[in-house]
Design a protein around this motif. Structure first.
Motif, short mmCIF file in Angstrom:
data_model
loop_
_atom_site.label_atom_id
_atom_site.label_comp_id
_atom_site.label_asym_id
_atom_site.label_seq_id
_atom_site.Cartn_x
_atom_site.Cartn_y
_atom_site.Cartn_z
N PHE A 7 0.70 -1.18 -0.01
CA PHE A 7 0.02 -0.05 0.01
C PHE A 7 0.93 1.29 -0.12
N ASP A 8 0.47 2.11 -0.94
CA ASP A 8 1.69 3.41 -0.99
C ASP A 8 0.77 4.41 -1.05
N ILE A 221 1.31 6.54 9.74
CA ILE A 221 2.28 7.74 9.24
C ILE A 221 3.09 6.79 8.09
N GLY A 222 2.99 7.41 6.98
CA GLY A 222 3.50 6.72 5.77
C GLY A 222 4.86 7.52 5.69
N GLU A 254 4.98 0.87 15.98
CA GLU A 254 5.36 -0.33 15.16
C GLU A 254 4.03 -0.64 14.49
N LYS A 255 2.86 -0.51 14.87
CA LYS A 255 1.44 -0.90 14.16
C LYS A 255 0.87 0.44 13.39
N HIS A 256 1.68 1.39 13.65
CA HIS A 256 1.38 2.91 12.96
C HIS A 256 2.02 3.16 11.71
N GLY A 297 2.75 -5.62 7.94
CA GLY A 297 2.20 -4.25 8.74
C GLY A 297 2.57 -3.17 7.99
N PHE A 298 3.75 -2.87 8.03
CA PHE A 298 4.42 -1.68 7.19
C PHE A 298 4.12 -1.42 6.00
#
Length: 311
Positions: A7-8, A221-222, A254-256, A297-298
């Motif tokens: 996902f970008d 946060i991308g 980590e999950k964000h 996740g990332f």
């Protein structure tokens, strides 16, 4: 190693294609993100920004935004298995062989102080709205505006409209005051392409307090590949991306964490990350430091989990 889903959260393909109508989204080598590269490298959902270059006269900006949406419909969505994503239901219904495309707005300059224009863009499928680019408009001040003001009275109406329509408010280009104003008014908030101010003190990057606030909001946060947002001398390598990931993790994020490349909006690149195919090299490096579930996740799941909240 299987190709993971990606996902970008940000690219500027539509701007490039507007400025040069001869560019084909399918396979043009002048695009860092194109259809063939998405298919070859695990692109599953790509966000396409409507960014109006500053050189466009203000009176023409809304028309240019509509032109970019037309390009999105006519030249992106018409390719095989490209599917527009406008809701959590669209994500759930995305087929195994399909690539999702999210239309986003990078700055409300093109809508002026006209809520009807913004509503029109939302009805055409815009799902993320960045209130500003780097400078001031009728909504708020951007990150590079020296005044540093927050939301205007009109800007509060804009954020309320986004809230009630369950449209995501993108804080990546906002002034710090604007950032805090938005977090007070809506839970539908994300940062599509920003890095850590502590590691690289660029005004476009987020301070630790902002990152922690987004984590508390269960947001994402991308992490972006813009060299000057990764390292002060802008001579960035993939290890610098990992440093920003590590820092967000150290704050409990980590999950964000997600990614927002800013491909096709940049002319300088992280070494070995000059286009979407470079994600494969980034993934190789991630596997040296993180677990498969963290990497999934990332790359994909953290943003997906966030967007499903607007059901």
């Amino acid at each position: 190693m299987p190709t993971p889903k990606i996902f970008d959260a940000h690219c500027d393909v539509l701007m490039k294609m507007f400025l040069d109508h001869t560019i084909s989204f399918k396979d043009s080598s002048s695009l860092n993100v194109n259809y063939d590269r998405l298919k070859a490298s695990g692109g599953k959902i790509q966000c396409f920004a409507i960014y109006i270059p500053e050189k466009i006269h203000p009176n023409l900006r809304f028309e240019v935004a509509l032109s970019m949406i037309d390009i999105f419909y006519e030249k992106v969505l018409t390719l095989p298995n490209m599917k527009q994503i406008k809701s959590p239901e669209d994500i759930r219904n995305l087929g195994e062989d399909e690539i999702g495309a999210i239309l986003t707005l990078e700055g409300c300059d093109c809508t002026g102080e006209d809520l009807l224009k913004l509503k029109t863009l939302l009805r055409l499928g815009v799902w993320f709205v960045g209130l500003t680019w780097n400078y001031a408009n009728y909504v708020a001040d951007g990150a590079l505006e020296e005044r540093g003001a927050g939301l205007s009275g009109y800007g509060k109406k804009v954020v309320d409209l986004l809230h009630y329509s369950k449209t995501w408010c993108d804080v990546s280009h906002l002034s710090e005051k604007g950032f805090w104003d938005v977090l007070e008014r809506t839970p539908y908030v994300l940062a599509s392409h920003s890095n850590c101010h502590t590691l690289c003190p660029h005004p476009r990057n987020l301070k630790d307090e902002q990152i922690q606030a987004l984590i508390q909001k269960q947001s994402v946060i991308g992490v972006t590949f813009v060299p000057e947002f990764l390292k002060e001398n802008a001579n960035a390598q993939i290890k610098d991306i990992l440093h920003h990931i590590d820092h967000i993790c150290s704050l409990g994020g980590e999950k964000h964490i997600g990614f927002g490349s800013d491909f096709d909006g940049i002319e300088k690149f992280v070494k070995k990350l000059e286009n979407f195919e470079g994600y494969s090299i980034l993934v190789e490096e991630l596997y040296k430091h993180y677990s498969s579930s963290q990497i999934d996740g990332f790359l994909y799941k953290n943003f997906i989990k966030l967007l499903m909240k607007s059901s």
